[in-house]
Write a protein that holds these residues in place. Sequence first.
Motif, PDB file in Angstrom:
ATOM      1  N   LYS A 133       0.824  -1.196   0.000  1.00 53.26           N
ATOM      2  CA  LYS A 133       0.000   0.000   0.000  1.00 53.26           C
ATOM      3  C   LYS A 133       0.862   1.252   0.000  1.00 53.26           C
ATOM      4  O   LYS A 133       0.538   2.235  -0.649  1.00 53.26           O
ATOM      5  CB  LYS A 133      -0.909   0.011   1.241  1.00 53.26           C
ATOM      6  N   LEU A 134       1.965   1.178   0.731  1.00 51.51           N
ATOM      7  CA  LEU A 134       2.889   2.319   0.737  1.00 51.51           C
ATOM      8  C   LEU A 134       3.368   2.602  -0.683  1.00 51.51           C
ATOM      9  O   LEU A 134       3.390   3.750  -1.138  1.00 51.51           O
ATOM     10  CB  LEU A 134       4.082   2.015   1.660  1.00 51.51           C
ATOM     11  N   GLY A 135       3.720   1.520  -1.391  1.00 55.65           N
ATOM     12  CA  GLY A 135       4.170   1.676  -2.769  1.00 55.65           C
ATOM     13  C   GLY A 135       3.087   2.271  -3.644  1.00 55.65           C
ATOM     14  O   GLY A 135       3.341   3.146  -4.469  1.00 55.65           O
ATOM     15  N   ARG A 136       1.851   1.819  -3.427  1.00 55.56           N
ATOM     16  CA  ARG A 136       0.763   2.341  -4.243  1.00 55.56           C
ATOM     17  C   ARG A 136       0.508   3.810  -3.949  1.00 55.56           C
ATOM     18  O   ARG A 136       0.158   4.582  -4.829  1.00 55.56           O
ATOM     19  CB  ARG A 136      -0.507   1.518  -4.033  1.00 55.56           C
ATOM     20  N   SER A 137       0.695   4.195  -2.667  1.00 52.39           N
ATOM     21  CA  SER A 137       0.474   5.603  -2.362  1.00 52.39           C
ATOM     22  C   SER A 137       1.558   6.457  -3.018  1.00 52.39           C
ATOM     23  O   SER A 137       1.277   7.541  -3.522  1.00 52.39           O
ATOM     24  CB  SER A 137       0.399   5.830  -0.850  1.00 52.39           C
ATOM     25  N   ILE A 138       2.791   5.938  -3.066  1.00 48.26           N
ATOM     26  CA  ILE A 138       3.859   6.698  -3.726  1.00 48.26           C
ATOM     27  C   ILE A 138       3.565   6.849  -5.217  1.00 48.26           C
ATOM     28  O   ILE A 138       3.673   7.928  -5.787  1.00 48.26           O
ATOM     29  CB  ILE A 138       5.226   6.011  -3.506  1.00 48.26           C
ATOM     30  N   ARG A 139       3.153   5.748  -5.837  1.00 48.06           N
ATOM     31  CA  ARG A 139       2.840   5.831  -7.267  1.00 48.06           C
ATOM     32  C   ARG A 139       1.648   6.752  -7.513  1.00 48.06           C
ATOM     33  O   ARG A 139       1.618   7.500  -8.489  1.00 48.06           O
ATOM     34  CB  ARG A 139       2.544   4.437  -7.821  1.00 48.06           C
ATOM     35  N   GLY A 140       0.664   6.679  -6.630  1.00 51.63           N
ATOM     36  CA  GLY A 140      -0.517   7.526  -6.783  1.00 51.63           C
ATOM     37  C   GLY A 140      -0.157   9.002  -6.717  1.00 51.63           C
ATOM     38  O   GLY A 140      -0.569   9.786  -7.569  1.00 51.63           O
ATOM     39  N   VAL A 141       0.648   9.370  -5.716  1.00 50.93           N
ATOM     40  CA  VAL A 141       1.040  10.774  -5.580  1.00 50.93           C
ATOM     41  C   VAL A 141       1.891  11.191  -6.781  1.00 50.93           C
ATOM     42  O   VAL A 141       1.768  12.305  -7.290  1.00 50.93           O
ATOM     43  CB  VAL A 141       1.787  11.010  -4.253  1.00 50.93           C
ATOM     44  N   ALA A 142       2.750  10.273  -7.247  1.00 52.69           N
ATOM     45  CA  ALA A 142       3.605  10.610  -8.384  1.00 52.69           C
ATOM     46  C   ALA A 142       2.771  10.856  -9.643  1.00 52.69           C
ATOM     47  O   ALA A 142       3.064  11.755 -10.417  1.00 52.69           O
ATOM     48  CB  ALA A 142       4.617   9.489  -8.634  1.00 52.69           C
ATOM     49  N   GLU A 143       1.718  10.089  -9.817  1.00 51.78           N
ATOM     50  CA  GLU A 143       0.948  10.243 -11.045  1.00 51.78           C
ATOM     51  C   GLU A 143      -0.033  11.403 -10.986  1.00 51.78           C
ATOM     52  O   GLU A 143      -0.252  12.085 -11.977  1.00 51.78           O
ATOM     53  CB  GLU A 143       0.191   8.947 -11.372  1.00 51.78           C
ATOM     54  N   ASP A 144      -0.658  11.603  -9.849  1.00 52.02           N
ATOM     55  CA  ASP A 144      -1.687  12.627  -9.756  1.00 52.02           C
ATOM     56  C   ASP A 144      -2.010  12.853  -8.282  1.00 52.02           C
ATOM     57  O   ASP A 144      -2.880  12.195  -7.712  1.00 52.02           O
ATOM     58  CB  ASP A 144      -2.928  12.152 -10.524  1.00 52.02           C
ATOM     59  N   ALA A 145      -1.305  13.802  -7.673  1.00 51.35           N
ATOM     60  CA  ALA A 145      -1.412  13.980  -6.225  1.00 51.35           C
ATOM     61  C   ALA A 145      -2.822  14.362  -5.744  1.00 51.35           C
ATOM     62  O   ALA A 145      -3.329  13.740  -4.813  1.00 51.35           O
ATOM     63  CB  ALA A 145      -0.368  14.977  -5.733  1.00 51.35           C
ATOM     64  N   PRO A 146      -3.483  15.348  -6.368  1.00 46.69           N
ATOM     65  CA  PRO A 146      -4.817  15.704  -5.845  1.00 46.69           C
ATOM     66  C   PRO A 146      -5.787  14.529  -5.919  1.00 46.69           C
ATOM     67  O   PRO A 146      -6.598  14.327  -5.008  1.00 46.69           O
ATOM     68  CB  PRO A 146      -5.275  16.839  -6.758  1.00 46.69           C
ATOM     69  N   THR A 147      -5.697  13.752  -6.987  1.00 41.54           N
ATOM     70  CA  THR A 147      -6.603  12.612  -7.113  1.00 41.54           C
ATOM     71  C   THR A 147      -6.233  11.528  -6.105  1.00 41.54           C
ATOM     72  O   THR A 147      -7.110  10.871  -5.538  1.00 41.54           O
ATOM     73  CB  THR A 147      -6.588  12.074  -8.558  1.00 41.54           C
ATOM     74  N   ALA A 148      -4.928  11.358  -5.862  1.00 43.70           N
ATOM     75  CA  ALA A 148      -4.516  10.400  -4.839  1.00 43.70           C
ATOM     76  C   ALA A 148      -5.112  10.784  -3.484  1.00 43.70           C
ATOM     77  O   ALA A 148      -5.567   9.928  -2.723  1.00 43.70           O
ATOM     78  CB  ALA A 148      -2.996  10.337  -4.755  1.00 43.70           C
ATOM     79  N   ALA A 149      -5.151  12.085  -3.205  1.00 41.24           N
ATOM     80  CA  ALA A 149      -5.737  12.544  -1.941  1.00 41.24           C
ATOM     81  C   ALA A 149      -7.211  12.157  -1.870  1.00 41.24           C
ATOM     82  O   ALA A 149      -7.711  11.749  -0.816  1.00 41.24           O
ATOM     83  CB  ALA A 149      -5.569  14.051  -1.790  1.00 41.24           C
ATOM     84  N   LEU A 150      -7.898  12.231  -3.013  1.00 42.32           N
ATOM     85  CA  LEU A 150      -9.316  11.844  -3.040  1.00 42.32           C
ATOM     86  C   LEU A 150      -9.505  10.366  -2.712  1.00 42.32           C
ATOM     87  O   LEU A 150     -10.576   9.951  -2.283  1.00 42.32           O
ATOM     88  CB  LEU A 150      -9.921  12.120  -4.421  1.00 42.32           C
TER      89      LEU A 150
END
Lengths: 239, 315
Positions: free
Chosen positions: B180-197
């Motif tokens: 999950k940590l890895g997925r959160s890093i990838r999520g923030v890298a690709e699109d931070a505001p959407t990752a926050a959602l």
Amino acid sequence: MSLLEVDDIEVRYGAIRALKGVSFNVEEGEVVALLGANGAGKTTTQKTVSGMMTPALGQIRFDGERIDGVPAHTLIHRGICHVPEGRRVFPRMSVAENLDMGAFRFKRPDLHVLARVFEMFPRLKERETQLAGTLSGGEQQMLAIGRALMGKPRLLLLDEPSMGLAPLIVKQIFDIVREINASGVTVLIVEQNAAQALGLANRGYVLETGEVVLSGSGQELLADDRVRAAYLGEEIATS
Amino acid sequence: MNDFMNFVILGLTRGSMYALIALGYTLVYGVLQLINFAHSEVFMSGAFGSYLVIQSVVTDGSSPPWFAVVGIIVLGLGSGAITGAAVAWSLERVAYRPLRRRGAPKLAFLISAIGASFFLSQLAGKLFNRLNNNSFPTYFNLNKHVIDIGGVTVSLVQLIIIVSALLMMLFLDLLVSKTKLGRSIRGVAEDAPTAALMGIDIDKTISRTFVIGGALGGAAGFLFGTAFFFSNTMGFIPSVKAFAAAVLGGIGNIRGAMLGGLLLGMIEAIVPTFPWYKPGFIGTAWTDVVAFVVLVLVLIVRPSGILGERLGRAA
Ligand SMILES: Nc1ncnc2c1ncn2[C@@H]1O[C@H](COP(=O)(O)OP(=O)(O)OP(=O)(O)O)[C@@H](O)[C@H]1O
Ligand SMILES: [Mg+2]
């Protein structure tokens, strides 16, 4: 008590006041539509509800509790799921990974919900391993909705789900929104496609340069001359 | 041919250190679109941090049994990683986060990084010394040939560097793709505001990304210190090369950084094996020049790096 109460919020981008005292409410189980011209403040309203923006003035209550100023990443834990403008799927993740991201707030994704998403959008099942960035616009919209459903929303925010889609797909998307609502999810939808949205919505609000200028039931708004003139011009001409 | 293979081994040794450092650049670039130019000092701090620990557990000239040597190396990697992680975490808090909060322009981050870099390097100079003569206690024979197949030899220190770097890279790869940590890093890298959602805490994820990159860089500092003399200014050259390696592989791409680091190490090592190579004409000092020429050529053909594909809106 309404599920969502937006009370006189003012939202600014630097010096620009995008919302100048907007109030509305959404009851549990309803579909409420936000209409308005480009730049009226529809997206800003949704972003403020989902915690992406903080209002400078006013309050937002969800289930009776203040949520204005609560950051987005904690708000989702209350079941507010946002399908943002322009879909915003994670382009370098596969369809399956995107759906997983939607369930990030849970320890692991609920497989029943996943099965339902695939039932609603068989296309996503076929393309499970494809990178989201290579999906068509319509498929990306399905994925964005599916991803939000993985978060098990109580309130689903949809920002122009029909944008740029072929009429047949638009109809399909609206049917699915209806189905989602029937399963007990409250929906706040932003649409340019006023006829479709009002056909689906229990109630609607019309925004103009950051203010609510009109509100009423879906049928009332559909019948309103100002709405017909401003948003349904084309449809009156063709029907 | 044997010469060639031996240079490949040499290249892998250097390259795996470049790769570990390059990962720090690429991870941070992924989440912040920012080059952390103080990362050289994260690498340096790893060498000194592990030095403090190692010299307190083993004396110079001792020859502990092999399992104790393995233990000391693990301890060195661990303490280097912890020091690097702590320095990188603090860097983010002190040098970057305040600027981020205020929406500062990218140049401000660069200046902040240079300042932090000077500070850390001078601090290490003050705490230790300013001479390039620091070294770990000798507790095993670095140059003992552990592998010798028909003239192709691998020394113990080379084996240690290559194996531990590869293990750490494998670990990172699994972390990023499976957790999950890895997925959160990838999520923030690709699109931070959407990752926050999706429920991802952006600040926390950025912090953790610095910690992971810092740990790898700090561990590389330990490996470097095991093989060479080190000093408070040791960070500069390897880090410039590691940065280049990250760009070569495709900045922001994790496997790209690994590949870029290994490739750059190989190119550097292999140049002197070419038949037209004459020490007088293109001496070892020119190896870097050749390596960078190759790098520029690759970037002309693939401007976004070897694995730096750009997809859709992500560009
Ligand atoms: N990031 C921003 N910075 C500055 N101004 C902004 C920003 N985002 C929106 N605005 C302004 O706020 C106002 C409302 O924008 P918003 O995106 O909410 O409109 P909208 O009703 O969703 O329009 P559309 O139908 O075109 O999507 C507009 O005048 C817009 O220019
Ligand atoms: Mg909008």
